[in-house]
Write a protein that holds these residues in place. Structure first.
Motif, PDB file in Angstrom:
ATOM      1  N   UNK A 138       0.824  -1.214   0.000  1.00 38.82           N
ATOM      2  CA  UNK A 138       0.000   0.000   0.000  1.00 38.82           C
ATOM      3  C   UNK A 138       0.854   1.258   0.000  1.00 38.82           C
ATOM      4  N   UNK A 139       1.820   1.337   0.909  1.00 38.96           N
ATOM      5  CA  UNK A 139       2.649   2.536   0.959  1.00 38.96           C
ATOM      6  C   UNK A 139       3.590   2.592  -0.243  1.00 38.96           C
ATOM      7  N   UNK A 140       4.051   1.447  -0.720  1.00 43.65           N
ATOM      8  CA  UNK A 140       4.930   1.437  -1.890  1.00 43.65           C
ATOM      9  C   UNK A 140       4.204   1.971  -3.120  1.00 43.65           C
ATOM     10  N   UNK A 141       2.934   1.610  -3.274  1.00 47.24           N
ATOM     11  CA  UNK A 141       2.159   2.094  -4.427  1.00 47.24           C
ATOM     12  C   UNK A 141       2.025   3.609  -4.393  1.00 47.24           C
ATOM     13  N   UNK A 142       1.699   4.163  -3.226  1.00 44.72           N
ATOM     14  CA  UNK A 142       1.513   5.617  -3.117  1.00 44.72           C
ATOM     15  C   UNK A 142       2.824   6.358  -3.335  1.00 44.72           C
ATOM     16  N   UNK A 143       3.910   5.852  -2.762  1.00 44.61           N
ATOM     17  CA  UNK A 143       5.190   6.556  -2.850  1.00 44.61           C
ATOM     18  C   UNK A 143       5.838   6.449  -4.221  1.00 44.61           C
ATOM     19  N   UNK A 144       5.355   5.554  -5.058  1.00 47.12           N
ATOM     20  CA  UNK A 144       5.932   5.408  -6.396  1.00 47.12           C
ATOM     21  C   UNK A 144       5.018   5.931  -7.502  1.00 47.12           C
ATOM     22  N   UNK A 145       3.872   6.508  -7.137  1.00 49.64           N
ATOM     23  CA  UNK A 145       3.025   7.141  -8.158  1.00 49.64           C
ATOM     24  C   UNK A 145       3.775   8.289  -8.827  1.00 49.64           C
ATOM     25  N   UNK A 146       4.531   9.028  -8.031  1.00 46.17           N
ATOM     26  CA  UNK A 146       5.343  10.132  -8.534  1.00 46.17           C
ATOM     27  C   UNK A 146       6.805   9.834  -8.224  1.00 46.17           C
ATOM     28  N   UNK A 147       7.679  10.532  -8.884  1.00 48.38           N
ATOM     29  CA  UNK A 147       9.115  10.343  -8.662  1.00 48.38           C
ATOM     30  C   UNK A 147       9.547  11.203  -7.475  1.00 48.38           C
ATOM     31  N   UNK A 148       9.054  10.840  -6.297  1.00 43.15           N
ATOM     32  CA  UNK A 148       9.400  11.602  -5.105  1.00 43.15           C
ATOM     33  C   UNK A 148      10.871  11.391  -4.746  1.00 43.15           C
ATOM     34  N   UNK A 149      11.583  12.445  -4.369  1.00 43.75           N
ATOM     35  CA  UNK A 149      12.921  12.252  -3.796  1.00 43.75           C
ATOM     36  C   UNK A 149      12.795  11.408  -2.525  1.00 43.75           C
ATOM     37  N   UNK A 150      13.813  10.633  -2.183  1.00 46.22           N
ATOM     38  CA  UNK A 150      13.716   9.766  -0.999  1.00 46.22           C
ATOM     39  C   UNK A 150      13.313  10.495   0.278  1.00 46.22           C
ATOM     40  N   UNK A 151      13.814  11.718   0.491  1.00 48.34           N
ATOM     41  CA  UNK A 151      13.462  12.450   1.700  1.00 48.34           C
ATOM     42  C   UNK A 151      11.965  12.733   1.760  1.00 48.34           C
ATOM     43  N   UNK A 152      11.388  13.109   0.622  1.00 45.54           N
ATOM     44  CA  UNK A 152       9.963  13.399   0.571  1.00 45.54           C
ATOM     45  C   UNK A 152       9.155  12.114   0.712  1.00 45.54           C
ATOM     46  N   UNK A 153       9.621  11.046   0.077  1.00 46.30           N
ATOM     47  CA  UNK A 153       8.916   9.774   0.163  1.00 46.30           C
ATOM     48  C   UNK A 153       8.852   9.286   1.607  1.00 46.30           C
ATOM     49  N   UNK A 154       9.937   9.425   2.333  1.00 48.55           N
ATOM     50  CA  UNK A 154       9.946   8.992   3.731  1.00 48.55           C
ATOM     51  C   UNK A 154       8.954   9.808   4.564  1.00 48.55           C
ATOM     52  N   UNK A 155       8.913  11.101   4.331  1.00 44.94           N
ATOM     53  CA  UNK A 155       7.998  11.954   5.088  1.00 44.94           C
ATOM     54  C   UNK A 155       6.544  11.609   4.777  1.00 44.94           C
ATOM     55  N   UNK A 156       6.236  11.397   3.498  1.00 46.23           N
ATOM     56  CA  UNK A 156       4.876  11.011   3.121  1.00 46.23           C
ATOM     57  C   UNK A 156       4.535   9.637   3.697  1.00 46.23           C
ATOM     58  N   UNK A 157       5.503   8.734   3.718  1.00 46.95           N
ATOM     59  CA  UNK A 157       5.267   7.421   4.312  1.00 46.95           C
ATOM     60  C   UNK A 157       4.942   7.529   5.793  1.00 46.95           C
ATOM     61  N   UNK A 158       5.636   8.421   6.516  1.00 47.78           N
ATOM     62  CA  UNK A 158       5.326   8.637   7.927  1.00 47.78           C
ATOM     63  C   UNK A 158       3.900   9.156   8.087  1.00 47.78           C
TER      64      UNK A 158
END
Length: 319
Positions: free
Chosen positions: A38-58
Motif C-alpha cells: 500500500x505505501x509502496x504504491x503511493x510513494x511510487x506514483x510520482x518520482x518523489x525524492x527519498x526524503x519526501x517519500x519517507x515523510x509522506x510514508x510517515x
C-alpha cells in the motif's frame, strides 16, 4: 465473565494491516500498523525524492493509526501546511481501510537543506486532523502547530493538548530489498494510557505563586511510565521487518505484562477519483476558465494529485 483463552503468538507476517491491542495490566490501549504494497504504491506514483517519500510514508502510517478508530464508515484526513521545502502533505483514510496520499514540495529548496530530518523538511506551519462521520454528518477537526517538530512529535502535542490522553507515537519508513526488488515499507505504533478509573488530574500552576518560582513536576503514573518505557525500546527495523509478524513484535514489547490483540483491519491503496468526478469538477468552471485549460493537443488534460491517473477531455463536451 469468562476470559478469552490465550493462544500462541502468530508468526505469520501480514502486510497492510492495523492491529489493535491492549495491555490490560497497565491500562494501555494501542494500535500497530505495518504497511507494505500500500505505501509502496503511493510513494511510487510520482518520482518523489527519498526524503519526501519517507515523510509522506510517515504521514500515511500516522493516518492509518489515527483513522482506524473509524471502524466501518467515515473519513479521516491528515494535512500539513507549512513553510518548509515540503509545504503540504495530504493523506486520506476512508473507513474501513482505504488509504491515499500525496506530497507537494519545492525541489530547489529541498536541495539546499543541510539537515534532512522531517522537522527541517516541514518547517513551521500547522497539522490538521479531520474526522468526518457519515452516520451523523458530523465533522471534527483538531489543529496543532508545527514548530520544528516531526509528525510523531506533533501527534504527541495533539493528544496532550486536545485529547489530554497520555500517548506515545513511533513512526518508521524505509526501503527494503527482497528477491522481488526494492520497495518502500512503513510502520507505526500508537500507545495510550486509558485507565478505567480515569487518569489522575494534574494540578495547574497556582496563580498566586511568587514570580520566578518553579512549579514542582508531578511524577507520572507508574503504569504509564512502565508502558512508555517498554514502547521506547521499539526499533525502526522492527517496524519495517517484512518477516516479523505484528503479533510477534507486540509480544516482544509487552510479554512481561501480557498483551491481547484484536481483529486486524486490512488497509489498501485506493483513490476516490473517477472520470465522473473530474467531469463534474470541470463543469463547475466558467467557459473561459475551461478554455484556458486547453492544451496544445486541443484537449483538457487532468492528472489526479493522489494516484497520478491522467484523464483527457474534449472541450466541446462541456458546451
Amino acid at each position: 465473565m469468562l476470559e478469552a483463552p490465550s493462544r500462541p503468538v502468530s508468526r505469520e507476517a501480514k502486510d497492510d494491516r492495523v492491529t489493535p491491542f491492549a495491555v490490560e495490566a497497565l491500562d494501555l490501549r494501542g494500535r500497530l500498523v505495518r504497511l507494505g504494497p500500500t505505501v509502496d504504491a503511493v510513494l511510487t506514483h510520482y518520482d518523489y525524492p527519498p526524503l519526501v517519500a519517507r515523510l509522506l510514508g510517515e504521514a500515511m502510517a500516522l493516518a492509518a493509526l489515527l483513522g482506524s478508530i473509524l471502524e466501518s464508515h467515515g473519513r479521516f484526513q491528515l494535512q500539513t501546511r507549512s513553510d518548509g521545502p515540503v509545504d503540504m502533505l495530504v493523506v486520506d483514510y476512508d473507513a474501513p481501510g482505504k488509504l491515499r496520499g500525496f506530497a507537494r514540495f519545492d525541489a530547489a529548496r529541498l536541495g539546499e537543506i543541510s539537515q534532512p530530518e522531517p522537522a527541517a523538511l516541514l518547517g513551521r506551519g500547522h497539522l490538521a486532523l479531520t474526522i468526518e462521520r457519515e452516520e451523523d454528518a458530523a465533522r471534527y477537526q483538531g489543529v496543532v502547530p508545527l514548530e520544528g517538530e516531526s509528525l510523531a512529535e506533533a501527534a504527541h502535542v495533539y493528544f496532550r493538548q486536545s485529547e489530554q490522553i497520555p500517548s506515545f507515537v513511533r513512526l518508521a519508513v524505509g526501503e527494503v530489498v527482497t528477491p522481488r526488488g526494492r520497495s518502500w515499507r512503513a510502520g507505526g505504533l500508537l500507545l495510550q494510557y486509558l485507565p478505567t478509573a480515569g487518569a489522575r488530574v494534574r494540578d495547574l500552576h497556582p496563580g498566586d505563586a511568587p514570580d520566578g518560582g518553579e512549579s514542582v513536576p508531578e511524577a507520572e503514573d507508574d503504569a504509564w511510565a512502565e508502558g512508555r518505557a517498554l514502547a521506547g525500546t521499539l526499533e525502526d527495523h522492527e517496524l519495517l521487518d517484512p518477516s516479523l509478524s505484528g503479533e510477534r513484535l507486540l509480544f516482544r514489547l509487552f510479554h512481561e505484562r501480557g498483551v491481547k490483540v484484536f481483529n486486524e483491519r486490512p488497509v489498501e491503496e485506493f483513490c476516490r477519483c473517477s472520470m465522473e468526478r473530474v467531469e463534474r469538477l470541470l463543469k463547475s468552471f466558467t467557459p473561459q476558465e475551461r478554455a484556458d485549460m486547453v492544451g496544445d493537443d486541443g484537449r483538457i488534460g487532468v492528472t489526479c494529485e493522489f494516484c497520478a491517473t491522467f484523464r483527457s477531455f474534449d472541450p466541446a463536451d462541456f458546451d
